[in-house]
Design an enzyme around this catalytic site. Structure first.
Site, PDB file in Angstrom:
ATOM      1  N   HIS A 123      13.928   4.413   5.696  1.00 20.22           N
ATOM      2  CA  HIS A 123      13.685   3.886   4.348  1.00 20.22           C
ATOM      3  C   HIS A 123      13.676   5.074   3.387  1.00 20.22           C
ATOM      4  O   HIS A 123      13.309   6.189   3.776  1.00 20.22           O
ATOM      5  CB  HIS A 123      12.322   3.192   4.359  1.00 20.22           C
ATOM      6  N   ASP A 200       7.160   6.655  10.522  1.00 18.11           N
ATOM      7  CA  ASP A 200       7.008   5.587   9.539  1.00 18.11           C
ATOM      8  C   ASP A 200       6.630   4.296  10.277  1.00 18.11           C
ATOM      9  O   ASP A 200       7.471   3.646  10.892  1.00 18.11           O
ATOM     10  CB  ASP A 200       8.320   5.406   8.772  1.00 18.11           C
ATOM     11  N   GLN A 203       6.645  -0.897   9.190  1.00 20.14           N
ATOM     12  CA  GLN A 203       7.053  -2.184   9.752  1.00 20.14           C
ATOM     13  C   GLN A 203       6.456  -2.389  11.146  1.00 20.14           C
ATOM     14  O   GLN A 203       6.003  -3.486  11.478  1.00 20.14           O
ATOM     15  CB  GLN A 203       8.589  -2.270   9.835  1.00 20.14           C
ATOM     16  N   LYS A 226       2.185  -4.879   3.551  1.00 18.02           N
ATOM     17  CA  LYS A 226       2.987  -5.533   4.605  1.00 18.02           C
ATOM     18  C   LYS A 226       2.095  -6.040   5.739  1.00 18.02           C
ATOM     19  O   LYS A 226       2.523  -6.816   6.582  1.00 18.02           O
ATOM     20  CB  LYS A 226       4.022  -4.555   5.157  1.00 18.02           C
ATOM     21  N   CYS A 365      16.409  -0.311   0.294  1.00 18.45           N
ATOM     22  CA  CYS A 365      15.954   1.088   0.243  1.00 18.45           C
ATOM     23  C   CYS A 365      16.388   1.839   1.487  1.00 18.45           C
ATOM     24  O   CYS A 365      15.605   2.634   2.045  1.00 18.45           O
ATOM     25  CB  CYS A 365      14.443   1.192   0.040  1.00 18.45           C
TER      26      CYS A 365
HETATM   27  N1  PLP Z   1       9.078   2.451   5.046  1.00 18.71           N
HETATM   28  C1  PLP Z   1       9.542   1.254   5.413  1.00 18.71           C
HETATM   29  C2  PLP Z   1      10.195   1.103   6.754  1.00 18.71           C
HETATM   30  C3  PLP Z   1       9.428   0.162   4.555  1.00 18.71           C
HETATM   31  O1  PLP Z   1       9.913  -1.031   4.925  1.00 18.71           O
HETATM   32  C4  PLP Z   1       8.790   0.347   3.294  1.00 18.71           C
HETATM   33  C5  PLP Z   1       8.662  -0.776   2.333  1.00 18.71           C
HETATM   34  O2  PLP Z   1       9.600  -1.513   2.084  1.00 18.71           O
HETATM   35  C6  PLP Z   1       8.316   1.614   2.966  1.00 18.71           C
HETATM   36  C7  PLP Z   1       8.470   2.640   3.859  1.00 18.71           C
HETATM   37  C8  PLP Z   1       7.636   1.876   1.642  1.00 18.71           C
HETATM   38  O3  PLP Z   1       6.336   1.448   1.711  1.00 18.71           O
HETATM   39  P1  PLP Z   1       5.405   1.310   0.410  1.00 18.71           P
HETATM   40  O4  PLP Z   1       5.809   0.034  -0.235  1.00 18.71           O
HETATM   41  O5  PLP Z   1       4.041   1.267   0.973  1.00 18.71           O
HETATM   42  O6  PLP Z   1       5.592   2.495  -0.422  1.00 18.71           O
END
Ligand code: PLP
Length: 407
Positions: A123, A200, A203, A226, A365
């Site tokens: 992301h 990360d 998810q 989430k 993203c």
């Molecule tokens: N990493 C992943 C895999 C995501 O799906 C997202 C959100 O869409 C993020 C990072 C970003 O997270 P945040 O909305 O907490 O900044």
């Protein structure tokens, strides 16, 4: 204990509403999940009866808010299998978490020519903060591709490690393809070479049990919105040894011990990394959301979503005009697809919305992954603990309508 899907659905007030005259079928959970009533009630309770600033008051309400807020640190630690809750730093979400690591650790421990390995599935939140270091320090970003199924071979990541590799920034679960990455093997190989790992978990933590101690990473970020919690809440696990190598990212109240005209001294971690008035009620809400998930049980949630995934896979595979991206055998219930004849993923999502089916359309993203797959955008249906096989059927019916319209 059986998984009581009706009871779970009843806990989420929004699921009983209609959209465009149709029952809501909410399949945009990968972007943000809906909130159970206990979380909504906790937010109302906190603002109605228990609100004050934290850490700095000597009055009843401030102490109450502080106790409730600080108790969440222990809940996050429990949720992630972290023995020491002082290794949990609160953030506003994953984006802030990775910027904290980039500025706090990367900027003080990396130099020109050092390498950071990333997977092509990251992301932007786990890409852009490392680009900052590329631009400012001259570190090199090294990319590892996934295969056509969306699987990422851990050996490919290990093979990309060189004597200049200092960090691996990797997702535990792709927000686009649902691929689960074997982070444990990657972390083990990285540890043996003294390479720092930044995972990360935005998810993964939603869909399966996570045990950070078992994964053996240095950093692991989660995001509250989430996890059925409020937006603006989140946390990152940071190994104590890494914290000791870090400088604060943001300066202000709470993160200092003493401030004088010519000197400052930092507070101890985790406070050293939490400047200013935090998202007090957001984090309290996150704690309630984590309690809710742990109450249902992460194994039970994972089992429910695995059966949903299998059902959705069979139904979507039956649509021979639908191009489902990433067919990993072990993926989570997240499906990205394009449709032959449809001009753009936005067209599909607009038609689905008319049928009350909420999905995401765009690059999610994850533009390097879109480039890798050779598509400008996809539609994404991402399932959650409260979704049902009937909702998979509703998605398929709506897609058939799209096909009729665009074919
Ligand atoms: N990493 C992943 C895999 C995501 O799906 C997202 C959100 O869409 C993020 C990072 C970003 O997270 P945040 O909305 O907490 O900044």
């Amino acid at each position: 204990m059986t998984y009581n899907i009706d009871a779970i659905r009843a806990d989420f007030p929004i699921l009983s509403r209609e959209v465009n005259g149709k029952p809501l079928v909410y399949l945009d959970n990968g972007a943000s999940a809906q909130k159970p009533k206990v979380v909504i009630d906790a937010i109302t309770q906190a603002y109605s009866h228990e609100y004050a600033n934290v850490h700095r008051g000597l009055h009843y309400l401030s102490n109450l808010a502080t106790d409730k807020y600080e108790a969440v640190r222990g809940k996050v630690a429990q949720f992630l299998g972290v023995p020491d809750e002082n290794e949990i730093v609160f953030t506003s979400g994953t984006t802030e978490a990775f910027n904290l690591v980039s500025y706090g650790w990367g900027a003080h421990n990396l130099k020109a020519g050092d390498e950071i390995i990333l997977s092509v599935m990251e992301h932007h939140a786990n890409i852009v903060p490392w680009h900052f270091l590329r631009e400012r320090l001259g570190v090199k970003l090294v990319w590892v591709d996934c295969d056509t199924n969306g699987d990422l071979d851990p050996q490919a990541v290990i093979d990309a490690m060189t004597p200049r590799t200092r960090m691996i920034a990797i997702t535990h679960l792709s927000n686009v393809l649902g691929t689960v990455v074997d982070v444990k093997s990657i972390c083990e190989a990285a540890r043996a070479r003294g390479i720092v790992t930044c995972v990360d978990g935005s998810q993964a933590a939603v869909h399966m049990p996570v045990n950070v101690a078992d994964l053996g990473c240095d950093f692991y970020a989660i995001t509250g919105h989430k996890l059925y919690g409020p937006s603006g809440s989140g946390a990152i696990y940071m190994k104590r040894a890494r914290m000791d190598e870090m400088q604060p990212f943001m300066g202000g109240g709470d993160m200092i011990r003493d401030v004088h005209r010519d000197t400052i001294t930092w507070n101890d971690p985790p406070m050293k990394f939490e400047a200013g008035t935090p998202g007090i009620v957001q984090q309290i809400g996150l704690g309630v959301a984590l309690d809710y998930m742990m109450g249902v049980g992460m194994e039970a949630i994972a089992a429910h979503e695995t059966s949903l995934r299998d059902y959705a896979r069979t139904r979507l595979d039956g649509l021979n005009w639908l191009n489902v991206q990433g067919k990993s055998a072990t993926k989570a219930a997240i499906f990205s697809f394009t449709l032959e004849g449809a001009a753009h993923a936005h067209d599909i999502s607009t038609v689905l919305d008319k049928k009350g089916v909420a999905v995401r359309a765009g690059h999610h993203c994850a533009q390097p992954l879109m480039d890798h797959m050779g598509v400008p955008a996809t539609c994404r249906a991402s399932f959650a603990m409260y979704n049902t096989t009937d909702e998979v059927d509703a998605l398929v019916d709506a897609l058939e309508l799209c096909h009729d319209l665009f074919a």
